[in-house]
Motif scaffolding. Structure first.
Motif, PDB file in Angstrom:
ATOM      1  N   TYR A 170       0.816  -1.217   0.000  1.00 17.65           N
ATOM      2  CA  TYR A 170       0.000   0.000   0.000  1.00 17.65           C
ATOM      3  C   TYR A 170       0.851   1.269   0.000  1.00 17.65           C
ATOM      4  O   TYR A 170       0.406   2.314  -0.442  1.00 17.65           O
ATOM      5  CB  TYR A 170      -0.920   0.037   1.219  1.00 17.65           C
ATOM      6  N   ASN A 202      -8.517   6.123   4.860  1.00 21.02           N
ATOM      7  CA  ASN A 202      -8.412   5.088   3.822  1.00 21.02           C
ATOM      8  C   ASN A 202      -7.018   5.116   3.215  1.00 21.02           C
ATOM      9  O   ASN A 202      -6.319   6.142   3.259  1.00 21.02           O
ATOM     10  CB  ASN A 202      -9.432   5.324   2.701  1.00 21.02           C
ATOM     11  N   ASP A 206      -5.614   1.491  -3.385  1.00 23.73           N
ATOM     12  CA  ASP A 206      -6.152   0.201  -2.943  1.00 23.73           C
ATOM     13  C   ASP A 206      -6.670  -0.560  -4.165  1.00 23.73           C
ATOM     14  O   ASP A 206      -7.126   0.041  -5.131  1.00 23.73           O
ATOM     15  CB  ASP A 206      -7.281   0.417  -1.936  1.00 23.73           C
ATOM     16  N   ALA A 207      -6.548  -1.862  -4.110  1.00 26.83           N
ATOM     17  CA  ALA A 207      -7.037  -2.701  -5.211  1.00 26.83           C
ATOM     18  C   ALA A 207      -7.164  -4.130  -4.717  1.00 26.83           C
ATOM     19  O   ALA A 207      -6.637  -4.490  -3.658  1.00 26.83           O
ATOM     20  CB  ALA A 207      -6.085  -2.625  -6.405  1.00 26.83           C
ATOM     21  N   ALA A 208      -7.868  -4.954  -5.473  1.00 24.38           N
ATOM     22  CA  ALA A 208      -8.113  -6.348  -5.079  1.00 24.38           C
ATOM     23  C   ALA A 208      -6.911  -7.246  -5.347  1.00 24.38           C
ATOM     24  O   ALA A 208      -6.818  -8.343  -4.810  1.00 24.38           O
ATOM     25  CB  ALA A 208      -9.337  -6.881  -5.816  1.00 24.38           C
ATOM     26  N   SER A 209      -5.983  -6.782  -6.180  1.00 21.49           N
ATOM     27  CA  SER A 209      -4.812  -7.598  -6.503  1.00 21.49           C
ATOM     28  C   SER A 209      -3.562  -6.735  -6.497  1.00 21.49           C
ATOM     29  O   SER A 209      -3.635  -5.499  -6.581  1.00 21.49           O
ATOM     30  CB  SER A 209      -4.962  -8.241  -7.885  1.00 21.49           C
ATOM     31  N   GLY A 212      -3.295  -4.842  -9.748  1.00 18.47           N
ATOM     32  CA  GLY A 212      -4.198  -3.700  -9.766  1.00 18.47           C
ATOM     33  C   GLY A 212      -3.669  -2.556  -8.913  1.00 18.47           C
ATOM     34  O   GLY A 212      -3.772  -1.379  -9.300  1.00 18.47           O
ATOM     35  N   LEU A 213      -3.080  -2.904  -7.764  1.00 18.01           N
ATOM     36  CA  LEU A 213      -2.505  -1.892  -6.881  1.00 18.01           C
ATOM     37  C   LEU A 213      -1.326  -1.212  -7.563  1.00 18.01           C
ATOM     38  O   LEU A 213      -1.201   0.023  -7.529  1.00 18.01           O
ATOM     39  CB  LEU A 213      -2.063  -2.541  -5.562  1.00 18.01           C
ATOM     40  N   LYS A 216      -2.479   1.321 -10.135  1.00 15.99           N
ATOM     41  CA  LYS A 216      -2.989   2.574  -9.549  1.00 15.99           C
ATOM     42  C   LYS A 216      -1.847   3.450  -9.041  1.00 15.99           C
ATOM     43  O   LYS A 216      -1.854   4.672  -9.221  1.00 15.99           O
ATOM     44  CB  LYS A 216      -3.950   2.256  -8.402  1.00 15.99           C
TER      45      LYS A 216
END
Length: 369
Positions: A170, A202, A206-209, A212-213, A216
């Motif tokens: 993150y 937050n 953020d991402a599900a994988s 994906g992170l 971003k």
């Protein structure tokens, strides 16, 4: 280990456990990391040695306090004794906020301490490399410390580049995901992510994988920060999360921003104004450093001769903050009505002073809550 009595386990990992213990003579609580060194690979054993050396070298009230280290009698475990942070970590504090945004005064109160601690590390040519809310700890009296320095990198010579890819996804910067060299500007990115998290509750990215992170983070797009926060604070976060490492500010630049200097003044003013009985050993060090900087003030408090005091005093002088500390220690000014002022002007002056006192009290309450 004979000097300490265990109370409970605070955490554990593949190579050992972290205990809350009490010193049998001093009766003070300590955090003791017990690392199994018998039969562990040479690389991990070297990491243990590096962590101990780092902790021993770093003397600053905003870096977790190192007390001592030793091997157990059977030589199978290394024990590292550190100060116990009774306020938990920033991650827990954010979770407990329950969607209630923090006041900007509280965010800046925490940020100034993070920035001072990290600036001290960088000035000693050390990268943290794993800054995250779980590695930033609070003490009950409001002091904040950077912890988990086990994967910090000591940079030989000047602020060189480190190739090792370490950190929490993150908070990883774009250059790490691109497998490019990085230096202290990756710490600036991570600190920017922490500051963003304090203003939004937050993650910035953020991402599900993981893919994906990474996508971003490389694009550098994140949801906007609530407009309740000042333009100065939002601009600072934007600059720290710039995709280009060279465009991100150094900590010295950040600590010299006018609105940050104003918060540093508030921070030291709060500490100096508190009764000595209400602040802990670490905060006493912050107070002593401030008093030591202003001629004639050292006599007003207990003189503390410690590496932490000397480090903080040297740092504040290097940053050119002597005038800020002097103002922090000065008694608050009270404007008196001038002779010949109209009743209307006197009432307006009184109203302004009441408003200033109210805002100052609200700021204090927000910081101490």
């Amino acid at each position: 280990m004979d000097k300490y009595e265990p109370i409970r386990i605070l955490g554990e990992g593949s190579f050992g456990k972290v205990y809350l213990m009490r010193h049998k003579v001093e009766r003070k609580l300590k955090c003791v990391k017990v690392i199994k060194v018998k039969n562990i690979p040479r690389k991990e054993r070297e990491a243990c040695r590096v962590e101990v050396e780092l902790l021993r070298r770093l003397n600053h009230p905003n870096i977790v306090g190192y007390k001592e280290s030793f091997l157990t009698r059977n030589k199978e475990s290394l024990c590292i004794v550190m100060e116990y942070c009774d306020g938990g970590d920033l991650c827990d504090v954010i979770k407990k906020a329950r969607r209630q945004l923090f006041p900007e005064s509280k965010v800046l109160h925490w940020f100034v301490q993070m920035a001072l601690g990290l600036h001290y590390m960088h000035s000693n040519r050390i990268l943290h490399r794993d800054l995250k809310t779980q590695n930033i700890f609070l003490l009950g009296n409001g002091r904040l410390v950077l912890g988990d320095l086990g994967i910090s990198k000591v940079l030989e010579g000047t602020m060189d580049f480190a190739q090792t890819c370490i950190g929490t996804p993150y908070y990883m910067s774009p250059e790490i995901f691109k497998n490019k060299p990085y230096n202290h500007k990756s710490d600036i990115w991570a600190l920017g992510c922490v500051l963003y998290e304090l203003t939004t509750l937050n993650h910035a990215f953020d991402a599900a994988s993981l893919n994906g992170l990474a996508s971003k983070i490389i694009r550098g797009k994140y949801p906007p920060i609530h407009p309740k926060y000042s333009r100065n604070l939002r601009n600072l976060i934007d600059s720290m999360l710039d995709k280009s490492p060279s465009a991100r500010p150094d900590l010295e630049d950040i600590l010299k921003l006018p609105f940050i200097k104003k918060q540093i003044q508030h921070f030291f003013s709060d500490i100096v104004s508190r009764p000595s009985a209400q602040i802990g050993d670490g905060t006493q060090i912050v107070r002593a450093a401030a008093l030591q900087m202003v001629p004639g003030q050292a006599a007003n408090g207990n003189v503390i001769d410690s590496p932490d005091v000397n480090s903080l005093t040297k740092q504040l002088n290097h940053l050119g903050l002597t005038s800020i500390i002097t103002r922090a220690l000065a008694p608050p000014e009270t404007k008196q009505p001038k002779e010949g002022m109209s009743d209307r002007s006197v009432k307006r002056l009184v109203k302004e002073q009441k408003g200033a006192l109210r805002r100052e009290e609200e700021r204090r309450q927000a910081v101490e809550a």
